[in-house]
Write an enzyme that holds these catalytic residues in place. Sequence first.
Site, short mmCIF file in Angstrom:
data_model
loop_
_atom_site.label_atom_id
_atom_site.label_comp_id
_atom_site.label_asym_id
_atom_site.label_seq_id
_atom_site.Cartn_x
_atom_site.Cartn_y
_atom_site.Cartn_z
N HIS A 1 0.88 -1.17 0.00
CA HIS A 1 0.00 0.00 0.00
C HIS A 1 0.92 1.22 0.00
O HIS A 1 2.02 1.17 0.57
CB HIS A 1 -0.83 -0.04 1.28
CG HIS A 1 -1.91 0.98 1.39
ND1 HIS A 1 -1.64 2.29 1.67
CD2 HIS A 1 -3.25 0.89 1.26
CE1 HIS A 1 -2.78 2.97 1.72
NE2 HIS A 1 -3.78 2.14 1.48
N ASP B 1 3.09 -4.17 8.05
CA ASP B 1 1.80 -3.51 7.84
C ASP B 1 0.72 -4.56 8.11
O ASP B 1 0.51 -5.47 7.31
CB ASP B 1 1.72 -2.99 6.41
CG ASP B 1 0.33 -2.43 6.08
OD1 ASP B 1 -0.57 -2.49 6.94
OD2 ASP B 1 0.16 -1.95 4.94
N GLN C 1 -4.51 -5.22 7.22
CA GLN C 1 -5.48 -6.16 6.66
C GLN C 1 -5.43 -7.51 7.37
O GLN C 1 -6.16 -8.42 6.99
CB GLN C 1 -5.22 -6.35 5.15
CG GLN C 1 -5.32 -5.08 4.33
CD GLN C 1 -6.75 -4.59 4.16
OE1 GLN C 1 -7.72 -5.33 4.33
NE2 GLN C 1 -6.91 -3.31 3.85
N LYS D 1 -10.57 -0.05 10.31
CA LYS D 1 -10.73 -1.28 9.53
C LYS D 1 -11.14 -2.46 10.43
O LYS D 1 -11.30 -3.58 9.96
CB LYS D 1 -9.44 -1.62 8.79
CG LYS D 1 -9.11 -0.65 7.66
CD LYS D 1 -8.00 -1.19 6.81
CE LYS D 1 -7.23 -0.12 6.05
NZ LYS D 1 -8.02 0.60 5.05
N CYS E 1 -4.71 2.37 -3.67
CA CYS E 1 -3.46 2.85 -3.07
C CYS E 1 -2.33 1.85 -3.25
O CYS E 1 -1.45 1.73 -2.39
CB CYS E 1 -3.65 3.18 -1.59
SG CYS E 1 -4.85 4.46 -1.29
#
Lengths: 149, 442
Positions: free
Chosen positions: B141, B218, B221, B244, B384
């Site tokens: 991202h 990261d 997700q 999220k 993104c």
Amino acid sequence: MQLESMYQEIILDHYKNPHRRGLREPFDGESFQVNPTCGDEVTLRVRLDGDTVQDVSYEGQGCSISQASTSVLTDLVVGHTLADATKTMDAFVELMQGRGKVEPDEEVLEDGIAFAGVAKYPARVKCALLGWMAFKDAVVKTDQGVETR
Amino acid sequence: MTTTTPNQALLDVDTLRADFPILSRTVRDGKPLVYLDSGATSQRPRQVLDAERRFLETSNAAVHRGAHQLAEEATDAYEDARARLAAFVGASTGELVFTKNATEGVNLVAYAMGNAATAGKEAARFVLREGDEIVVTEMEHHANLVPWQQLAQRTGATLRWFGVTDDGRLDLSNLDELVHERTRLVAFTHQSNVLGTVNPPERIVARAKEVGALTVLDACQSVPHGSVDFTALGVDFAVFSGHKMLAPSGIGVLYGRRELLEAMPPFLTGGSMIEQVFMERSTFAEPPQRFEAGVPMTSQAIGLGAAVDYLSAIGMDRIAAHEHALTEAAVRGLGEIPGVRIVGPTDGVDRGGAISFVVDGVHPHDAGQVLDSLGVEVRVGHHCAWPLHRRLGIPASIRASVYLYNDESDIAALLAGVREAQRFFGVDTAARTASAGEGSQP
């Protein structure tokens, strides 16, 4: 139904059979524009004959709205003076930024009035204006650019 | 829902959907909302909204300041949220920094490293110089790419990256070659927000440790969708966002191993993050306060704590299993539509619930518009992750992403919408020829 109000037949026709597509030589000004939210892009060239737009050629990839709008643009400005083209552009921009509340003038915008429905979808207005922003920028880059400002 | 499958028996979607008021609204002239954009932002249950409201109506005050009762209660609630978050991701309380969002978390580390050169001996391990290397991946991202590009630019370090295979997996075949003694930092995503691909932190972390490089994960997700234990994964830093995972926007989390946070110089400076202040200089608080300058987001943190409670009560493993079943159904169903290509793994192995695809002859923007007209809300564009799309040779894609509140009827609506987009744009899937989409899409 909503979908048809956005995707008028005229738009789909221009999308499937775009006018004046392809990049041609010679040209007097060129602009590359990209929509950073979706990645749509267009490279557009302007060829002038005095203060008349002799040709607009372009290449790019994008959604039906951005592609059809650029095709319609060429119909509206080629063969016209820069002053007229600017007036048409202003009318189109006004229509697109009107949130569906601006009544388009068919005399000025011809096939461009088909985009009135797109103006109701703020996320798609940028798509419809991509080619026009490229045209505006390409004209600025020609020798004539200064005079039309 | 009219059918009962074993998947639904695992999670009572009907009941939990009642916790999400927004899911019962209609869109675009009365179409029931089919929300398949949780990868961008998730919806919030009443329990989270209520927790925020309750806090604001009873205990609101500026945290870590003042000695009155409200300040005490607010500080306790804020720190309690931190503790619950820490337990949720396998960290200790002092290892979690509240940030505005995950993007700020990445920038915090990047700027702290940029500041390290002038921050004394303790910070030496964070200093980057010319010849040093930062390694990222081609599936990042922008939030886990651009800050590192900028850091490389500021320090003279070189940015390198892992490639992506044609089937959407991280190409680690050159792991030892790419991560070597000059590598100072490896930043990578746990799960791609486009491909759904789940990457193996263990392999990358093991190699990074061998060469003494820091790792940044990261986890935007992954943390919302399954059990994640940062300590067990062995990463040095990790980031994720509240919005999220059923929580408010404006709150994110940076995880950093205690020992690293203790040695790391601050990014933002000012109130709250100090130990002593003189006119000419200051000393800084211990972490995590050192990295939380100014009055922090309070009700948002409390909301995030409530979201963690909500998710934990259901069980992250159950949520993961539920999403896995939906993902497989979506990938299978989309794969059966002629002219639809999945962007990312087409099997369910190491794959999360971000399902991206393209429809031949229909631009993603246009397909998204048709889906929207049917009430199906998906993301269109490059999500993104522009370099990833470039690598895959597509300008954009359509992404459906699932969460605990989705069910099989949502997937059915997606599939029907994709077929409708093909019909609307005259893509004849039975007799597609080279002329379809002529003059439009490559």
